[in-house]
Design a protein around this motif. Structure first.
Motif, PDB file in Angstrom:
ATOM      1  N   ILE A  35      -4.506   1.180  12.937  1.00  0.00           N
ATOM      2  CA  ILE A  35      -4.944   2.725  13.259  1.00  0.00           C
ATOM      3  C   ILE A  35      -4.333   2.908  14.593  1.00  0.00           C
ATOM      4  N   ILE A  38      -0.365   3.680  14.851  1.00  0.00           N
ATOM      5  CA  ILE A  38       0.096   4.907  14.362  1.00  0.00           C
ATOM      6  C   ILE A  38       0.345   6.003  15.342  1.00  0.00           C
ATOM      7  N   LEU A  63       7.235   9.044   4.015  1.00  0.00           N
ATOM      8  CA  LEU A  63       6.280   8.040   4.251  1.00  0.00           C
ATOM      9  C   LEU A  63       6.854   7.056   5.463  1.00  0.00           C
ATOM     10  N   VAL A  66       4.390   1.817   9.661  1.00  0.00           N
ATOM     11  CA  VAL A  66       3.436   1.548  10.777  1.00  0.00           C
ATOM     12  C   VAL A  66       4.116   0.504  11.619  1.00  0.00           C
ATOM     13  N   TYR A  72       1.972  -1.267   6.029  1.00  0.00           N
ATOM     14  CA  TYR A  72       1.341  -0.271   5.779  1.00  0.00           C
ATOM     15  C   TYR A  72       2.324   0.933   5.830  1.00  0.00           C
ATOM     16  N   ARG A  73       2.101   1.862   5.303  1.00  0.00           N
ATOM     17  CA  ARG A  73       2.841   3.278   5.443  1.00  0.00           C
ATOM     18  C   ARG A  73       1.738   4.383   6.162  1.00  0.00           C
ATOM     19  N   TYR A  74       2.494   5.414   6.574  1.00  0.00           N
ATOM     20  CA  TYR A  74       1.638   6.540   7.097  1.00  0.00           C
ATOM     21  C   TYR A  74       2.365   7.687   7.171  1.00  0.00           C
ATOM     22  N   ARG A  81      -3.201  12.518  10.647  1.00  0.00           N
ATOM     23  CA  ARG A  81      -2.688  11.021  10.363  1.00  0.00           C
ATOM     24  C   ARG A  81      -3.249  10.384   9.267  1.00  0.00           C
ATOM     25  N   VAL A  82      -2.517   9.942   8.102  1.00  0.00           N
ATOM     26  CA  VAL A  82      -3.239   9.338   6.930  1.00  0.00           C
ATOM     27  C   VAL A  82      -2.326   8.093   6.655  1.00  0.00           C
ATOM     28  N   ILE A  83      -3.421   6.956   6.436  1.00  0.00           N
ATOM     29  CA  ILE A  83      -2.586   5.897   5.949  1.00  0.00           C
ATOM     30  C   ILE A  83      -2.469   5.906   4.330  1.00  0.00           C
ATOM     31  N   VAL A  91      -3.649   8.311  -0.492  1.00  0.00           N
ATOM     32  CA  VAL A  91      -4.064   8.294   0.664  1.00  0.00           C
ATOM     33  C   VAL A  91      -5.339   6.918   0.585  1.00  0.00           C
TER      34      VAL A  91
END
Length: 96
Positions: A35, A38, A63, A66, A72-74, A81-83, A91
């Motif tokens: 988190i 990002i 996407l 991270v 992980y992608r965000y 901000r979304v993962i 999401v």
């Protein structure tokens, strides 16, 4: 998940819907290090659809990987901000 499943398929649908909803919403714990990695200062993409945990992002949203956490992608969508789960584009966490 349970409410939607119950409306569509009765008690059995409620059980299945609740199980799927729990798996999507609470089953994936995102480490704090991911988190905080990002970026906050990237431009946001505007989409008309509501951004909701468990729902996929539109294919037009890029996407990004991270930093230091390549599994992980965000995305930054509607100034949040979304993962995202990269395979399904769903999401998994909305940060802000």
């Amino acid at each position: 998940g349970a409410r939607a499943g119950g409306e569509i398929a009765g008690p059995v649908g409620e059980i299945v819907g609740g199980t799927v909803g729990a798996a999507v919403g609470a089953g994936l714990e995102i480490p704090n290090a991911v988190i905080t990695s990002i970026p906050r200062d990237e431009p946001s993409v505007v989409v008309r659809e509501r951004v909701v945990v468990g729902e996929p992002l539109p294919s037009t949203v890029e996407l990004r990987t991270v930093p230091r956490h390549t599994e992980y992608r965000y995305a930054i969508v509607n100034d949040r901000r979304v993962i995202v789960e990269p395979r399904t584009r769903r999401v998994v966490k909305i940060i802000d």
